[in-house]
Scaffold this motif. Structure first.
Motif, mmCIF file in Angstrom:
data_model
loop_
_atom_site.group_PDB
_atom_site.id
_atom_site.type_symbol
_atom_site.label_atom_id
_atom_site.label_comp_id
_atom_site.label_asym_id
_atom_site.label_seq_id
_atom_site.Cartn_x
_atom_site.Cartn_y
_atom_site.Cartn_z
ATOM 1 N N ALA A 80 0.815 -1.225 0.000
ATOM 2 C CA ALA A 80 0.000 0.000 0.000
ATOM 3 C C ALA A 80 0.846 1.271 0.000
ATOM 4 O O ALA A 80 0.613 2.183 -0.809
ATOM 5 C CB ALA A 80 -0.935 -0.009 1.215
ATOM 6 N N MET A 81 1.834 1.344 0.875
ATOM 7 C CA MET A 81 2.601 2.580 0.996
ATOM 8 C C MET A 81 3.453 2.887 -0.246
ATOM 9 O O MET A 81 3.498 4.039 -0.691
ATOM 10 C CB MET A 81 3.451 2.568 2.259
ATOM 11 N N PRO A 82 4.134 1.913 -0.858
ATOM 12 C CA PRO A 82 4.850 2.222 -2.098
ATOM 13 C C PRO A 82 3.919 2.713 -3.207
ATOM 14 O O PRO A 82 4.266 3.645 -3.942
ATOM 15 C CB PRO A 82 5.512 0.890 -2.479
ATOM 16 N N VAL A 83 2.740 2.086 -3.306
ATOM 17 C CA VAL A 83 1.790 2.485 -4.355
ATOM 18 C C VAL A 83 1.306 3.920 -4.129
ATOM 19 O O VAL A 83 1.307 4.749 -5.046
ATOM 20 C CB VAL A 83 0.589 1.516 -4.395
ATOM 21 N N VAL A 84 0.904 4.225 -2.888
ATOM 22 C CA VAL A 84 0.405 5.566 -2.582
ATOM 23 C C VAL A 84 1.516 6.603 -2.738
ATOM 24 O O VAL A 84 1.294 7.695 -3.279
ATOM 25 C CB VAL A 84 -0.183 5.616 -1.153
ATOM 26 N N ALA A 85 2.722 6.275 -2.275
ATOM 27 C CA ALA A 85 3.852 7.203 -2.402
ATOM 28 C C ALA A 85 4.137 7.522 -3.867
ATOM 29 O O ALA A 85 4.349 8.682 -4.236
ATOM 30 C CB ALA A 85 5.093 6.608 -1.741
ATOM 31 N N GLN A 86 4.110 6.484 -4.700
ATOM 32 C CA GLN A 86 4.377 6.695 -6.128
ATOM 33 C C GLN A 86 3.292 7.530 -6.788
ATOM 34 O O GLN A 86 3.577 8.424 -7.596
ATOM 35 C CB GLN A 86 4.513 5.334 -6.824
ATOM 36 N N LEU A 87 2.037 7.268 -6.435
ATOM 37 C CA LEU A 87 0.923 8.016 -7.031
ATOM 38 C C LEU A 87 0.988 9.502 -6.663
ATOM 39 O O LEU A 87 0.855 10.380 -7.528
ATOM 40 C CB LEU A 87 -0.412 7.425 -6.584
ATOM 41 N N ILE A 88 1.222 9.791 -5.385
ATOM 42 C CA ILE A 88 1.279 11.182 -4.946
ATOM 43 C C ILE A 88 2.503 11.880 -5.523
ATOM 44 O O ILE A 88 2.426 13.018 -6.008
ATOM 45 C CB ILE A 88 1.285 11.268 -3.410
ATOM 46 N N ALA A 89 3.662 11.197 -5.481
ATOM 47 C CA ALA A 89 4.887 11.791 -6.024
ATOM 48 C C ALA A 89 4.757 12.057 -7.517
ATOM 49 O O ALA A 89 5.283 13.063 -8.022
ATOM 50 C CB ALA A 89 6.076 10.880 -5.750
ATOM 51 N N SER A 90 4.059 11.185 -8.230
ATOM 52 C CA SER A 90 3.882 11.371 -9.681
ATOM 53 C C SER A 90 3.061 12.613 -9.990
ATOM 54 O O SER A 90 3.237 13.235 -11.043
ATOM 55 C CB SER A 90 3.196 10.144 -10.294
ATOM 56 N N VAL A 91 2.170 12.979 -9.066
ATOM 57 C CA VAL A 91 1.369 14.194 -9.237
ATOM 58 C C VAL A 91 2.168 15.429 -8.828
ATOM 59 O O VAL A 91 2.223 16.428 -9.551
ATOM 60 C CB VAL A 91 0.067 14.106 -8.412
ATOM 61 N N LEU A 92 2.830 15.345 -7.670
ATOM 62 C CA LEU A 92 3.546 16.512 -7.136
ATOM 63 C C LEU A 92 4.819 16.830 -7.895
ATOM 64 O O LEU A 92 5.185 17.996 -8.050
ATOM 65 C CB LEU A 92 3.872 16.279 -5.653
ATOM 66 N N PHE A 93 5.519 15.779 -8.361
ATOM 67 C CA PHE A 93 6.830 15.968 -8.993
ATOM 68 C C PHE A 93 6.869 15.337 -10.378
ATOM 69 O O PHE A 93 7.838 14.681 -10.763
ATOM 70 C CB PHE A 93 7.930 15.373 -8.102
ATOM 71 N N SER A 94 5.802 15.541 -11.120
ATOM 72 C CA SER A 94 5.641 14.885 -12.424
ATOM 73 C C SER A 94 6.737 15.239 -13.408
ATOM 74 O O SER A 94 7.032 14.466 -14.316
ATOM 75 C CB SER A 94 4.275 15.245 -13.020
ATOM 76 N N GLY A 95 7.359 16.402 -13.233
ATOM 77 C CA GLY A 95 8.396 16.817 -14.173
ATOM 78 C C GLY A 95 9.766 16.255 -13.875
ATOM 79 O O GLY A 95 10.712 16.517 -14.623
ATOM 80 N N ASN A 96 9.893 15.499 -12.792
ATOM 81 C CA ASN A 96 11.214 14.995 -12.407
ATOM 82 C C ASN A 96 11.129 13.514 -12.027
ATOM 83 O O ASN A 96 10.863 13.173 -10.877
ATOM 84 C CB ASN A 96 11.764 15.813 -11.232
ATOM 85 N N PRO A 97 11.370 12.620 -12.969
ATOM 86 C CA PRO A 97 11.263 11.181 -12.690
ATOM 87 C C PRO A 97 12.261 10.692 -11.646
ATOM 88 O O PRO A 97 12.001 9.699 -10.962
ATOM 89 C CB PRO A 97 11.517 10.524 -14.050
ATOM 90 N N ASN A 98 13.409 11.381 -11.509
ATOM 91 C CA ASN A 98 14.387 10.973 -10.500
ATOM 92 C C ASN A 98 13.825 11.122 -9.087
ATOM 93 O O ASN A 98 14.038 10.270 -8.221
ATOM 94 C CB ASN A 98 15.677 11.791 -10.625
ATOM 95 N N LEU A 99 13.116 12.217 -8.848
ATOM 96 C CA LEU A 99 12.534 12.433 -7.531
ATOM 97 C C LEU A 99 11.405 11.439 -7.265
ATOM 98 O O LEU A 99 11.260 10.934 -6.146
ATOM 99 C CB LEU A 99 12.013 13.867 -7.403
#
Length: 315
Positions: A80-99
């Motif tokens: 659950a936590m990796p999935v949620v972290a990835q989803l939120i990070a993809s929205v917040l930092f969509s321009g930087n795949p490294n982050l």
């Protein structure tokens, strides 16, 4: 020997201060601490081995007879936590795949061995903690690259065979070896060998943190608003992890000892392992989100421990 043991305990009791200091030193002097990078996997293997000397197959086997609590902890922490972290990070930092990769990686790593210490301090269920640590650790050579590939796909190039072999060398095999030594020696590994190795391992952990931090020196020295946002996100999400562990156990009406263990096992990650992976396989920018966890994790564990002590242990 007493002085040696006291030295190790002194480091452990001040780790919430020492860990951020090591991060700062690594950032300020990358040319010094970066030299340790080739030796980091071997140092980390010794760290895992020493931590696993406190485990034994019998106490872990007890949990597998009634595995619901272990499965709940691992389901939340490893899925659950990796999935949620990835989803939120993809929205917040969509321009930087490294982050996005760094945030995802931080929550792919296994339960941190140090959560056993926190469970002991606040009257948690130690056998449940051991089982959660062991299972997540042994699965990590497969679970980490698989989760990264599944969640990030084409956004990140993962050398799966190489990562799996590194994880086996650093985490899975030393963990099994430590438990095996403890069982074969009828507890000598836990009672004698582990305390003897503990101070040296804590020193190695300091070197590992500083060495890993040196990989993000350029990002910190040229801090951007986006990186500040990443640090803030890691702080909030890490705090939510501890709270989620408590909520998970409360909803299931588990006893207090298991509420404590759920809190720490869901909230505490083997961030050092994540930083080693990031430094070994990814650009320096990926290290930044992972190392931010080092700054916050121990402090948050102390805050939640004190909170549970006031609200649960004395009620």
């Amino acid at each position: 020997m007493d002085r040696w043991t006291k030295f190790g305990k002194a480091i452990g009791s001040h780790m919430s201060f020492i860990a951020p200091t090591c991060v700062i030193l690594g950032v300020l002097f990358p040319e010094v601490f970066g030299l340790a990078k080739p030796a980091v996997p071997a140092m980390f293997a010794l760290l895992t081995f020493q931590g696993s000397l406190n485990n034994d197959f019998k106490s872990v086997a007890v949990q597998f007879r009634h595995p619901k609590d272990v499965l709940c902890i691992l389901g939340v922490s490893m899925i659950a936590m990796p999935v949620v972290a990835q989803l939120i990070a993809s929205v917040l930092f969509s321009g930087n795949p490294n982050l996005v990769t760094g945030v995802t990686l931080e929550y792919c790593v296994p339960v941190g061995v140090v959560c056993f210490m926190w469970c002991g301090m606040y009257e948690g269920d130690l056998s449940l903690a051991l089982a959660s640590i062991l299972v997540s650790t042994v699965l990590s050579p497969v679970s980490i690259p698989f989760t990264l590939k599944l969640l990030l796909g084409a956004d990140v190039q993962v050398d799966v065979p190489q990562m799996m072999s590194n994880m086996a060398f650093m985490i899975a095999l030393p963990a099994i070896a430590g438990m095996l030594v403890n069982n074969v020696t009828y507890g000598w590994g836990h009672e004698k060998l582990s305390p003897a190795l503990s101070p040296a391992v804590k020193v190695l952990l300091m070197i590992i943190i500083a060495s890993n931090s040196s990989q993000m020196s350029d990002q910190v020295r040229h801090l951007t608003p986006e990186l500040v946002e990443v640090a803030a996100f890691i702080l909030v999400f890490a705090a939510c992890g501890f709270a989620l562990g408590i909520a998970l156990a409360l909803v299931r009406k588990r006893p207090t000892s298991r509420i404590v263990t759920s809190c720490f096992c869901v909230g505490i990650r083997n961030i050092s392992a994540g930083a080693v992976i990031a430094a070994q396989f990814f650009p320096g920018e990926v290290v930044f989100p992972v190392m931010m966890g080092t700054l916050f994790q121990q402090a948050l564990a102390g805050i939640y421990g004190s909170l549970m002590e006031r609200k649960l242990l004395k009620s």
